[in-house]
Design a protein around this motif. Structure first.
Motif, short mmCIF file in Angstrom:
data_model
loop_
_atom_site.label_atom_id
_atom_site.label_comp_id
_atom_site.label_asym_id
_atom_site.label_seq_id
_atom_site.Cartn_x
_atom_site.Cartn_y
_atom_site.Cartn_z
N GLU A 16 46.85 -26.76 23.82
CA GLU A 16 47.44 -26.64 25.16
C GLU A 16 46.68 -25.64 26.03
N LEU A 17 45.95 -24.72 25.42
CA LEU A 17 45.21 -23.70 26.16
C LEU A 17 43.81 -24.16 26.56
N ALA A 18 43.33 -25.24 25.98
CA ALA A 18 41.97 -25.72 26.24
C ALA A 18 41.87 -26.44 27.58
N THR A 19 40.71 -26.30 28.21
CA THR A 19 40.40 -27.07 29.41
C THR A 19 38.97 -27.57 29.27
N PRO A 20 38.70 -28.77 29.75
CA PRO A 20 37.35 -29.32 29.59
C PRO A 20 36.27 -28.42 30.19
N THR A 21 35.26 -28.17 29.43
CA THR A 21 34.05 -27.41 29.78
C THR A 21 34.28 -25.97 30.19
N ARG A 22 35.46 -25.44 30.05
CA ARG A 22 35.72 -24.04 30.43
C ARG A 22 36.38 -23.24 29.32
N VAL A 23 37.46 -23.72 28.78
CA VAL A 23 38.17 -22.98 27.74
C VAL A 23 38.12 -23.81 26.46
N SER A 146 34.52 -14.86 27.62
CA SER A 146 35.65 -14.03 27.20
C SER A 146 36.27 -14.69 25.98
N LEU A 147 36.42 -13.92 24.93
CA LEU A 147 36.91 -14.43 23.66
C LEU A 147 38.12 -13.64 23.19
N LEU A 148 39.08 -14.35 22.62
CA LEU A 148 40.16 -13.71 21.88
C LEU A 148 40.29 -14.47 20.56
N ALA A 149 40.31 -13.73 19.47
CA ALA A 149 40.42 -14.31 18.13
C ALA A 149 41.53 -13.60 17.39
N GLY A 150 42.37 -14.38 16.73
CA GLY A 150 43.46 -13.79 15.96
C GLY A 150 43.55 -14.40 14.58
N THR A 151 44.09 -13.62 13.65
CA THR A 151 44.28 -14.10 12.29
C THR A 151 45.47 -13.40 11.64
N ASP A 152 46.11 -14.13 10.75
CA ASP A 152 47.18 -13.54 9.94
C ASP A 152 46.69 -13.32 8.50
N GLY A 153 45.37 -13.50 8.29
CA GLY A 153 44.79 -13.35 6.97
C GLY A 153 44.71 -14.67 6.22
N GLU A 154 45.37 -15.70 6.73
CA GLU A 154 45.30 -17.03 6.14
C GLU A 154 44.88 -18.07 7.18
N HIS A 155 45.39 -17.90 8.40
CA HIS A 155 45.10 -18.82 9.50
C HIS A 155 44.37 -18.06 10.60
N PHE A 156 43.73 -18.81 11.49
CA PHE A 156 43.06 -18.19 12.62
C PHE A 156 43.26 -19.04 13.87
N ALA A 157 43.14 -18.39 15.02
CA ALA A 157 43.18 -19.05 16.32
C ALA A 157 42.12 -18.40 17.19
N LEU A 158 41.35 -19.23 17.90
CA LEU A 158 40.27 -18.74 18.76
C LEU A 158 40.40 -19.38 20.13
N ALA A 159 40.08 -18.60 21.14
CA ALA A 159 39.98 -19.14 22.50
C ALA A 159 38.79 -18.44 23.18
N LEU A 160 37.96 -19.24 23.83
CA LEU A 160 36.78 -18.75 24.49
C LEU A 160 36.66 -19.41 25.85
N GLN A 161 36.59 -18.60 26.89
CA GLN A 161 36.30 -19.14 28.22
C GLN A 161 34.84 -18.83 28.54
N ILE A 162 34.17 -19.81 29.11
CA ILE A 162 32.78 -19.62 29.48
C ILE A 162 32.63 -20.01 30.93
N ALA A 163 31.77 -19.29 31.65
CA ALA A 163 31.57 -19.55 33.07
C ALA A 163 30.15 -19.17 33.47
N ASP A 164 29.72 -19.74 34.57
CA ASP A 164 28.42 -19.42 35.11
C ASP A 164 28.60 -19.22 36.61
N ASP A 165 27.86 -18.29 37.16
CA ASP A 165 27.98 -18.00 38.59
C ASP A 165 26.99 -18.84 39.36
#
Length: 165
Positions: A16-23, A146-165
């Protein structure tokens, strides 16, 4: 909650947090015994490789190779669990270069981010490529990211936004 339920919930919420070519997002379950930051960095590296292979970014990253897991670890700063949901929602909704532009409605991003953080629990560990104390960003690509990465020691979740000026 069972591991498969957590995994399914994480996958749905980060999607749900993903967007094409950005997140770009990823979620999963570690296969290594006792995973730690280096294993999380390997998952981040795989996400960076996905971005580099995306047709939309390939021309901006012609000779880019994701940093090694050790280099990624050196770029990461801890994020307090109580700050993770707001950070994640901002990362998914607010453009890095043009802050008035929204990739997702803020409410939708906040609900999905709250769910991700809830699934990883209060004891989850969160990491970003930002130094909150001074506002610096430790770039993982030659572009804005911009990156945020989380883990509970068994599972992980990553989100990365990328941009160019």
């Amino acid at each position: 909650m069972e591991s498969l339920e957590i995994l399914a919930g994480l996958d749905a919420a980060v999607t749900e947090l993903a967007t094409p070519t950005r997140v770009y997002v990823a979620a999963g379950r570690f296969t290594e015994p006792s995973p730690d930051l280096p294993e999380l960095a390997h998952r981040i590296r795989a996400l960076l490789a996905t971005v580099a292979a995306d047709e939309a970014w390939r021309r901006f990253l012609p000779r880019y190779a994701p940093p090694s897991a050790a280099e990624i670890c050196a770029c990461l700063e801890p994020v307090e669990t109580h700050e993770a949901a707001a950070f994640l929602a901002r990362l998914a909704a607010v453009d890095l270069v043009w802050p008035d532009h929204r990739h997702l409605p803020v409410g939708a991003a906040e609900r999905a981010a709250d769910r991700v953080v809830s699934l990883l629990g209060r004891d989850g560990s969160w990491w970003a490529n930002h130094d909150a104390a001074c506002g610096a960003v430790n770039g993982l690509t030659p572009l804005f990211d911009s990156l945020l990465a989380g883990t509970d020691g068994e599972h992980f979740a990553l989100a990365l936004q990328i941009a160019d000026d």
